[in-house]
Design an enzyme around this catalytic site. Structure first.
Site, PDB file in Angstrom:
ATOM      1  N   GLU A 117     -13.887 -76.133  -2.211  1.00 47.33           N
ATOM      2  CA  GLU A 117     -12.435 -75.918  -2.257  1.00 47.33           C
ATOM      3  C   GLU A 117     -11.904 -75.917  -3.679  1.00 47.33           C
ATOM      4  O   GLU A 117     -10.857 -75.349  -3.948  1.00 47.33           O
ATOM      5  CB  GLU A 117     -11.689 -76.951  -1.396  1.00 47.33           C
ATOM      6  CG  GLU A 117     -11.671 -78.349  -1.951  1.00 47.33           C
ATOM      7  CD  GLU A 117     -10.953 -79.332  -1.025  1.00 47.33           C
ATOM      8  OE1 GLU A 117     -11.576 -79.727  -0.029  1.00 47.33           O
ATOM      9  OE2 GLU A 117      -9.805 -79.692  -1.286  1.00 47.33           O
ATOM     10  N   GLU A 119     -18.554 -84.302   1.749  1.00 50.08           N
ATOM     11  CA  GLU A 119     -17.817 -83.235   1.074  1.00 50.08           C
ATOM     12  C   GLU A 119     -17.291 -83.726  -0.277  1.00 50.08           C
ATOM     13  O   GLU A 119     -16.806 -84.856  -0.385  1.00 50.08           O
ATOM     14  CB  GLU A 119     -16.660 -82.831   1.982  1.00 50.08           C
ATOM     15  CG  GLU A 119     -15.809 -81.707   1.473  1.00 50.08           C
ATOM     16  CD  GLU A 119     -14.819 -81.238   2.548  1.00 50.08           C
ATOM     17  OE1 GLU A 119     -15.160 -81.301   3.760  1.00 50.08           O
ATOM     18  OE2 GLU A 119     -13.704 -80.827   2.182  1.00 50.08           O
ATOM     19  N   ASP A 149     -12.621 -71.300  -0.389  1.00 53.72           N
ATOM     20  CA  ASP A 149     -11.175 -71.498  -0.304  1.00 53.72           C
ATOM     21  C   ASP A 149     -10.523 -70.128  -0.473  1.00 53.72           C
ATOM     22  O   ASP A 149     -10.975 -69.326  -1.281  1.00 53.72           O
ATOM     23  CB  ASP A 149     -10.728 -72.453  -1.421  1.00 53.72           C
ATOM     24  CG  ASP A 149      -9.244 -72.762  -1.373  1.00 53.72           C
ATOM     25  OD1 ASP A 149      -8.894 -73.857  -0.916  1.00 53.72           O
ATOM     26  OD2 ASP A 149      -8.442 -71.918  -1.790  1.00 53.72           O
TER      27      ASP A 149
END
Lengths: 451, 451
Positions: free
Chosen positions: A305, A276, A328
């Site tokens: 995100e 990630e 997000d």
């Protein structure tokens, strides 16, 4: 409900911060000492119904987002909720394309965080007015209405309004059966709780066992500060969770492109589902390169995100730069823009596994992902929602995770209403808890500091 | 100069706005009514030397950038200028990667505009301390020192520190001859003044003739609101300026990708050098597609004024998505980051033609582009600096354009010091000019509005 009753008569915004840096909770390679915080918006209608929305922040700087929300509030107060919801996409664009303000973004950074807080409050209000939890509100809207919430500007080369309606119509089939299944089983979660950067070996072992015992089968660990430490941490985790459970790692943007590839090759032996945020959240071509190199090792790339808007998500999807799309709920411009990302991901066959963990993020993304299951993708296969057990106690309707699954939220709205105690205690810097911590010397008092 | 003398003892920031919307100056397809403005930073050292820096804004929202600058000021005040300049890249990263603030960007939007204002003020201070105009300060720094100002994080896959040093060493050859030529001839400018969206046909004709008479050979016109109007406007312009002069068009992000291609095919007959900002400033892959389709028509793609950081510029350059790199002096994080973009553009063979026109932008970019000629690319061929004749009267050392060329600035610093009258008159909302305009009903008084 008359439209006069539904006039938005006030927008109030609070700077609310929790002192999470004291325990190294939430620490990673780039954010060593976050104080999980938010800018919290309260909209009030003439008839008294409130909508509560927030955007997550990391402590310092929340005051800047608060300033941005105040500047945007003129575009909201005086509007009628029912008119906004009728043509929500047009209203959304009136916030993000205000002719003078858009220079400050456009559609990114502080301005877009502020937009998210306001837009999220409007969706909470809509849910409360209709007495539906957000996922259900979304699932009940007809495809044309959902699509009218979306600004298709800049994404029509990947998805058009017409295609989106067609996709959503397909998603209607079998909806009721899926709602039933969801009510029974909930939605699978994974935990990030076992491997924050600041945790000791002992704490990691203890937490892995704890979450295993709770039924979790997917675990995420922070990496990227020190290769030897990463190897040690991953060995520890695999020792406890075994090799059948899923393991993901998160570098929080610490590497350059080549470094990411080399580092991850060293960690491939731990059978990792995804890496990630290997590098800059803006580096689409870099992520595409990393994804290509790591594919033969069975490692996917996850990011999102800090992906700042639908145009960036569009390109990550176009370029095969993300195999897991980590939407997000509070960075891009609220539910409206998020819907467009889900639709593009669905069309291009990329799984959405939402980012959560910050203040209120778990509360929000559960609704989005459940809507996806019920009315869009129709599947939970290989999809999980991040779960972090922090700050839920501050919400009136906190998430409930049982057997490693999010239970379906039943109360009206977007689950982002704080308890009556939260703001008096944690508003920064005047809340009672902050005043206490200042007096104890745990944090510098910003008022004294300035004088 | 002792280091104690060079301690930065204060950072003051002002919200300064000019009422340009009254005359439709600066209007385009997306920004219909800009009030050209800025957040203006004054740094003061113990010995009294000041550094002045700014970031351009469009009116509303300047207060948000001001709030961000105030939040960042803690990282600057108390530092010693000489230590900052010794290891400027490290200091730059301390602003852009502050562990809690970076969530609000990172490196984009309001936070990066705020960073730009502060960093620009530091470079102005450096120039004043050494009694050199910025272009000369840059040209005199040795390659290693220039490179130490740059944060190479996230761009090392395109350019490394070592490569940058090598490129800059090459750029030293013939430097003195080029300085001499520059002093004599200045640097070529183009004008955007002839075709703002809000101007009438008559005004356009008059302005084209005026700038022709002043010696301009390159002209830019706004397009994108209405195809027929665009064709009419371009016909008018070509009628006056003829077919040998250069003509560029600017859509200010109004189109989607396919629409941009189709619209521009309709305008190709006007022999256009570039289409500027055809779509979202974030859409690298979209620009690449547009560039590919328009190449056979002889039209290049230009963008950059809203490109938010070096990672985005890197990708535009990697993807052949920009043929003209329009660096902005106040959107990405100040001179330090701009240097990295010039270096990447040089390495990948893309011409830099800076964006200017907003408050102080012409004043700043002239220095950057002259440094590029003197110490990096070594050529002015096919390169031009945008010129708009607005707000220069507010600067102590305004740009001087003669025979359509920027004259070399000779005074110390970055040319961004306001005259003593400017702030008392135009500070928003308390400046005397604003108070007068409020009383005349030309603008709403924000203080009355709030009560």
């Amino acid at each position: 409900m008359t439209s006069e009753n539904l006039k938005i008569i006030s927008l109030d915004v609070k700077d609310v911060r929790f002192p999470t840096s004291l325990g190294a909770h939430g620490s990673d390679a780039m954010h060593k000492d976050p104080d999980y915080s938010c800018a919290y918006v309260v909209l009030k209608t003439a008839k008294g119904t409130e909508g509560h929305g927030l955007t997550f922040t990391c402590g310092r700087g929340t005051e800047i987002v608060v300033a941005a929300i105040k500047s945007l509030s003129e575009l909201v107060v005086g509007q009628t909720a029912i008119d906004i919801f009728k043509d929500f996409g047009v209203f959304w664009r009136s916030l993000t394309s205000e002719t003078q303000l858009r220079w400050l973004g456009p559609e990114k950074g502080v301005m877009h965080l502020a937009t998210a807080a306001i837009i999220n409050a409007l969706w909470d209000l809509w849910g409360k007015l209709l007495n539906k939890p957000l996922w259900r509100l979304l699932a009940d809207l007809d495809p044309e209405h959902i699509v009218s919430c979306i600004d298709f500007r800049y994404i029509s080369d990947v998805i058009t309004k017409e295609e989106a309606i067609e996709i959503l119509k397909q998603g209607q089939k079998g909806k009721e059966e899926r709602i039933e299944k969801l009510m029974k089983e909930g939605y699978p979660a994974y935990t990030t709780q076992v491997g924050w950067m600041g945790y000791s070996q002992e704490v990691i072992i203890e937490l892995c066992q704890k979450y295993l015992d709770m039924g979790f089968t997917a675990f995420k660990v922070k990496v990227g500060q020190n290769l030897k430490d990463d190897i040690k941490r991953l060995k520890t985790v695999r020792n406890v969770i075994g090799w059948d459970n899923k393991l993901m790692v998160d570098a929080n943007q610490v590497w350059d492109v080549k470094q990411a590839i080399e580092w991850m090759k060293q960690l491939a032996e731990f059978k990792l589902l995804w890496i990630e945020e290997p590098t800059s959240p803006d580096d689409i071509l870099g992520h595409a390169k990393i994804a290509k190199e790591l594919k033969p090792l069975g490692i996917g790339v996850a990011t999102g995100e800090m992906c700042c808007n639908r145009v960036m998500f569009k390109q990550f999807l176009q370029a095969d730069a993300m195999q897991y799309c980590q939407i997000d709920s509070a960075r891009i411009g609220g539910v409206n823009e998020i819907l467009s990302v889900y639709l593009m991901a669905h069309k291009l066959g990329v799984k959405v596994c939402p980012h959560a963990g910050g203040v209120g993020l778990c509360e929000m993304v559960q609704h989005l992902q459940m809507w996806d299951y019920v009315a869009l993708s129709g599947t939970m296969e290989d999809r999980v929602i991040e779960y972090v057990d922090q700050q839920h106690e501050h919400f009136v309707n906190p998430v409930v995770v049982e057997n490693a699954c999010y239970k379906v939220p039943k109360r009206a709205g977007y689950s982002t209403t704080f308890t009556p105690e939260t703001i008096p205690k944690y508003e920064y810097p005047n809340g009672t808890e902050w005043q206490l911590m200042f007096s104890q010397g745990l944090f510098p008092d910003p008022c004294k500091h300035q004088s």
